[in-house]
Design a protein around this motif. Structure first.
Motif, short mmCIF file in Angstrom:
data_model
loop_
_atom_site.label_atom_id
_atom_site.label_comp_id
_atom_site.label_asym_id
_atom_site.label_seq_id
_atom_site.Cartn_x
_atom_site.Cartn_y
_atom_site.Cartn_z
N PRO A 113 0.82 -1.25 0.03
CA PRO A 113 0.11 -0.29 -0.01
C PRO A 113 0.80 1.40 -0.04
CG PRO A 113 -0.88 -1.48 1.51
CD PRO A 113 0.49 -2.25 1.13
N TRP A 114 1.88 1.12 0.83
CA TRP A 114 2.80 2.55 0.93
C TRP A 114 3.50 2.71 -0.57
CZ3 TRP A 114 5.35 1.09 6.25
CH2 TRP A 114 4.56 1.20 7.19
N THR A 115 3.90 1.76 -1.38
CA THR A 115 4.71 2.09 -2.62
C THR A 115 3.63 2.74 -3.39
OG1 THR A 115 5.80 -0.26 -2.24
CG2 THR A 115 5.42 0.65 -4.58
N LEU A 116 2.35 2.63 -3.31
CA LEU A 116 1.17 3.00 -4.17
C LEU A 116 0.74 4.36 -3.57
CD1 LEU A 116 0.43 2.22 -7.04
CD2 LEU A 116 -1.64 1.36 -6.10
N GLY A 117 1.19 4.82 -2.36
CA GLY A 117 0.51 5.70 -1.71
C GLY A 117 -0.75 5.55 -1.09
N ALA A 118 -0.88 4.24 -0.89
CA ALA A 118 -2.51 4.13 -0.30
C ALA A 118 -2.24 4.05 1.15
CB ALA A 118 -2.87 2.63 -0.79
N THR A 119 -3.32 3.70 2.11
CA THR A 119 -3.37 3.54 3.49
C THR A 119 -3.40 2.34 3.93
OG1 THR A 119 -4.29 5.89 3.64
CG2 THR A 119 -4.48 4.57 5.59
N ALA A 120 -2.48 1.83 5.06
CA ALA A 120 -2.75 0.53 5.71
C ALA A 120 -3.45 0.79 7.07
CB ALA A 120 -1.11 0.31 6.15
N VAL A 121 -4.42 -0.38 7.28
CA VAL A 121 -4.75 -0.12 8.50
C VAL A 121 -4.54 -1.43 9.12
CG1 VAL A 121 -7.10 -0.04 9.87
CG2 VAL A 121 -6.75 1.10 7.53
N ILE A 122 -3.84 -1.44 10.37
CA ILE A 122 -3.46 -2.66 11.09
C ILE A 122 -4.17 -2.55 12.58
CG2 ILE A 122 -1.60 -4.05 11.97
CD1 ILE A 122 -1.30 -3.80 9.06
N PRO A 123 -4.83 -3.61 13.09
CA PRO A 123 -5.61 -3.84 14.38
C PRO A 123 -4.29 -3.99 15.47
CG PRO A 123 -6.46 -5.50 12.82
CD PRO A 123 -5.31 -4.97 12.05
N VAL A 124 -4.79 -3.48 16.41
CA VAL A 124 -3.86 -3.66 17.65
C VAL A 124 -3.43 -5.05 17.94
CG1 VAL A 124 -4.28 -1.53 18.74
CG2 VAL A 124 -5.39 -3.28 19.53
N ALA A 125 -2.42 -5.59 18.76
CA ALA A 125 -2.08 -6.68 19.04
C ALA A 125 -3.17 -7.12 19.89
CB ALA A 125 -0.86 -6.86 19.90
#
Length: 510
Positions: free
Chosen positions: A222-234
């Motif tokens: 996603p970052w390579t394309l300039g998109a947003t990553a969403v990651i849930p907390v541990a």
């Protein structure tokens, strides 16, 4: 017609090149845009592209001020936090060679990694098992690097060693897979060939930061394309994911099949108007599970096949009319064949899935293991060891593994590695480990052993919990009078699997 796919090569990686510079380039044009959201039910931590690059390049400066120089190896023993991707990208930015590892590894397993790669430093969080090492950068020191001035990107040959990841091997010992900086360039073939990824996407990945599936599909791409990553907390439970998908307008969802299954089993249905589709990788997606997801959400899920040595290179995708039950087809830019005796088999015949050695995403080789590398690199091909059948449209049906490797929650696990640990347990005279099906869409690791008496299963579980990472631990223990052997004296794990599943199916019917 033979089982060979080749639609032409992917454009070559530019030179000089740096993996981190490539990943963060698109975000540099929009420094205030959201790069990463770390989310829970009641909190959201937000990182912009500008803040992310500043932290990465500052951390790179910190590494260099510690006396590390380009080419030095650095082992990462970090948890499921933002520190993981920052450290990974910072090391690569400075020309260092990061070795990302799972936080689930025990201290002895981490010691094996350190011995294998001979690092100059270890970056370690206090709550992650790690042996003592001469040069250890603690978490507080690591985080203090973020505010330092930006280091210049270390540019060089895209073929130079970039990072090392570990995968289980048929020998029972995890193997160190060496990848070049160019590996990130090859991942662009997945953007259309699997993801259908766009710069305006918000991709939520259910995995931990320190899983390579998350690191690649959930963050780097996603970052390579300039998109947003969403990651849930541990610690986020699968049943909490639908609400997070809805709250953060996730347009793409990525997870291993087991997460999809647990969501469908446990979660309350939630409308997901922003979601276009799901992505599945790490292990085979059962067709019945895919159908359940489509029925519950009205959204398709696209599967991909790959491995640590070449990431994913066969996949379903939004632009293709996928054939139900297949893995999809090779991504454009790949050269893929199904081989027997070194030659492509006829369409419709079973063969070993092979990747051209010219593929820019293919590993450099197994670290310090030329013989093992040569066993897999045959002529113009890298042999995966997995079997498939290709149709006239290039779609490949997966036929199974020919080396008895197991997939546990998305991780490839060698049965021999687990067997070696259990063989040391008092009262076990022989042991065989294999993947067994306990439900239509659920498989686990099963351990079958011989000995004078059946042993306490709870004590066996406690033993493996101290000696093996959780994803390697058997969930089923079964005492047998003997283990099935072939004429050559090898244990027939397939027979064990078939016997267990027949008996299990009969019990379900009774």
């Amino acid at each position: 017609m033979v089982s060979l796919y080749d639609a032409g090569p992917f454009p070559p990686c530019p030179t000089p090149f740096n993996l981190t510079r490539h990943v963060l380039a698109a975000g540099r044009a929009h420094p205030q845009k959201q790069a990463l959201l770390i989310v829970s039910a009641d909190h959201t931590e937000t990182w912009s592209f500008g803040a992310l690059e500043a932290a990465v390049r500052g951390t790179a400066t910190g590494f260099l001020r510690q006396g590390l120089t380009p080419g030095d190896v650095i082992v990462m023993r970090l948890g499921n936090t933002i520190d993981f991707p920052i450290t990974y990208l910072a090391a690569l930015a400075a020309g260092l060679v990061p070795v990302p590892t799972s936080a689930a590894l025990t201290q002895s397993e981490a010691a094996f990694v350190i011995k294998t790669v001979s690092p100059k430093a270890v970056v370690a969080a206090p709550d992650i098992p790690c042996p003592d090492f001469a040069v250890t950068i603690d978490l507080e020191t690591l985080q203090s690097f973020r505010s330092l001035p930006a280091a210049p990107y270390h540019l060089g040959d895209p073929e130079r060693l970039g990072y090392i990841i570990f995968t289980s091997g048929t020998s029972g010992k995890p193997r160190a897979v060496a990848h070049a900086h160019r590996a990130i360039w090859a991942r662009q073939m997945m953007f259309d060939g699997w993801y259908g990824l766009r710069p305006d996407d918000r991709l939520l990945h259910a995995g931990a930061f320190n899983w390579t599936y998350t690191l690649g599909t959930g963050l780097m791409d996603p970052w390579t394309l300039g998109a947003t990553a969403v990651i849930p907390v541990a610690g986020t439970r699968p049943q909490e994911l639908p609400a997070l998908l809805a709250r953060h307008d996730a347009s793409i969802f990525a997870a291993a099949p087991g997460v999809y299954r647990q969501m469908l089993d446990r979660a309350t249905p939630v409308p997901l108007p922003a979601l276009r589709h799901g992505l599945s990788a790490g292990e085979k997606l059962p067709p019945a599970l895919a159908e359940r997801w489509v029925h519950a959400t009205g959204r398709p899920v696209f599967e991909a096949y790959g491995m640590s040595e070449c990431s994913t290179f066969i996949s379903q995708c939004p632009a293709d009319q996928n054939v139900a039950g297949t893995l999809g087809k090779p991504q454009k830019g790949r050269r893929i064949a199904l081989l027997k005796n070194g030659e492509p088999v006829a369409l419709g015949d079973e063969g070993t899935i092979a990747v051209a050695r010219s593929d820019p995403g293919l590993m450099l080789g197994y670290l310090n293991a030329p013989q093992e590398t040569a066993e897999r690199m045959r002529g113009a091909w890298f042999l995966t060891g997995d079997q498939g059948v290709m149709n006239a449209q290039g779609h490949i049906t997966y036929m199974g593994r020919d080396d008895d490797m197991m997939n546990a929650g998305g991780y490839r696990v060698s049965p021999i590695e687990v067997e070696r640990v259990l063989a040391d347990y008092p009262g076990i005279t022989a042991v065989a480990v294999t993947e067994v099906r306990i439900k239509t869409d659920t498989t686990v690791i099963g351990a079958f052993y011989t000995g004078a008496n059946a042993l306490d299963a709870d004590k066996l579980r406690a033993y493996v919990s101290q000696t093996l990472a959780r994803y390697k631990q058997p969930r089923v223990f079964e005492h047998l009078p003997d283990l099935p052997m072939g004429a050559n004296g090898k244990i027939l794990r397939r027979v064990l699997r078939q016997r267990f599943e027949r008996h299990h199916d009969r019990k379900d019917q009774d």
